[in-house]
Design a protein around this motif. Structure first.
Motif: not given
Length: 209
Positions: A154, A157-159, A161, A163, A196-198, A200-201, A204
């Motif tokens: 977590q 992934l927060r970091s 997110a 980018g 990783r962007h997907d 993070a989405r 979230a």
């Protein structure tokens, strides 16, 4: 001991980054004869200091604020051993947020469209040491999927997110770049995400980060 023991009032701290929301909550709750707003802040990283300075009985805390999020702020209050009890009041009624908030030590979780009279009663119950949760969210939380990510995943992934590059993420979470890549690969696999962007989405939207 808080001053409410002498005055009979329940002392409140309002933490929300929207001035209109804070003002509206303050005006509504101040109409109650036993509720007293003693402090307001607009950033998550101001909450702990405000609790230390003003000694509220209950802090009404939003989740998404500048500085740090409201759930982290709640956790810091608990870690500091302060007697203030926290009630999350948020627009983002996500089951994952509910679970994280209660794990962090919050006494309650409600959404901002809760009627004023009902919110005031929830504040009283939290001040008395009872736990209150929006019933719809509670049902969704029980029916929803469990967060598959570890605490370290977590954090990574927060970091991610934001980018940043792998190097920037590694520096932010104090891990090697190789370890960060391993965590991101595990996260993508667990969430069946495209990248990783997907990931993070998805996380979230579920309130996992």
């Amino acid at each position: 001991m808080t001053q409410s023991a002498d005055t009979g009032n329940i002392r409140l701290l309002l933490a929300d980054d929207q001035d209109l929301v804070r003002g509206g909550l303050s005006a509504l709750l101040s109409l109650e004869p036993d509720l007293q707003v003693v402090a307001q802040v607009g950033r998550g990283d101001q909450v702990l200091a405000a609790v230390q300075d003003h000694r509220p009985d209950v802090a009404l805390v939003d989740i998404e604020m500048p500085g740090i999020d409201g759930i982290t702020a709640v956790q810091r209050i608990q870690e500091a051993g302060l007697s203030c009890r926290c009630l999350i009041v948020t627009t983002f009624g996500r089951p994952g947020y509910l679970r994280r908030a209660m794990d962090a030590g919050a006494y309650g979780f409600v959404v901002k469209d809760t009627p004023a009279e009902q919110l005031a009663q929830m504040v009283r119950r939290v001040a008395a040491g009872q736990r209150v949760v929006d019933p719809v969210l509670a049902a969704e939380s029980l029916a929803g999927s469990t967060n598959p990510l570890t605490l370290r995943e977590q954090e990574v992934l927060r970091s991610a997110a934001g980018g940043g590059s792998v190097k920037e993420i590694a520096a932010a979470v104090h891990l090697s770049q190789g370890t960060v890549r391993n965590h991101l690969s595990a996260i993508i696999g667990k969430l069946n995400a495209r990248n990783r962007h997907d990931a993070a989405r998805q996380a979230a939207e579920n309130g996992w980060i």
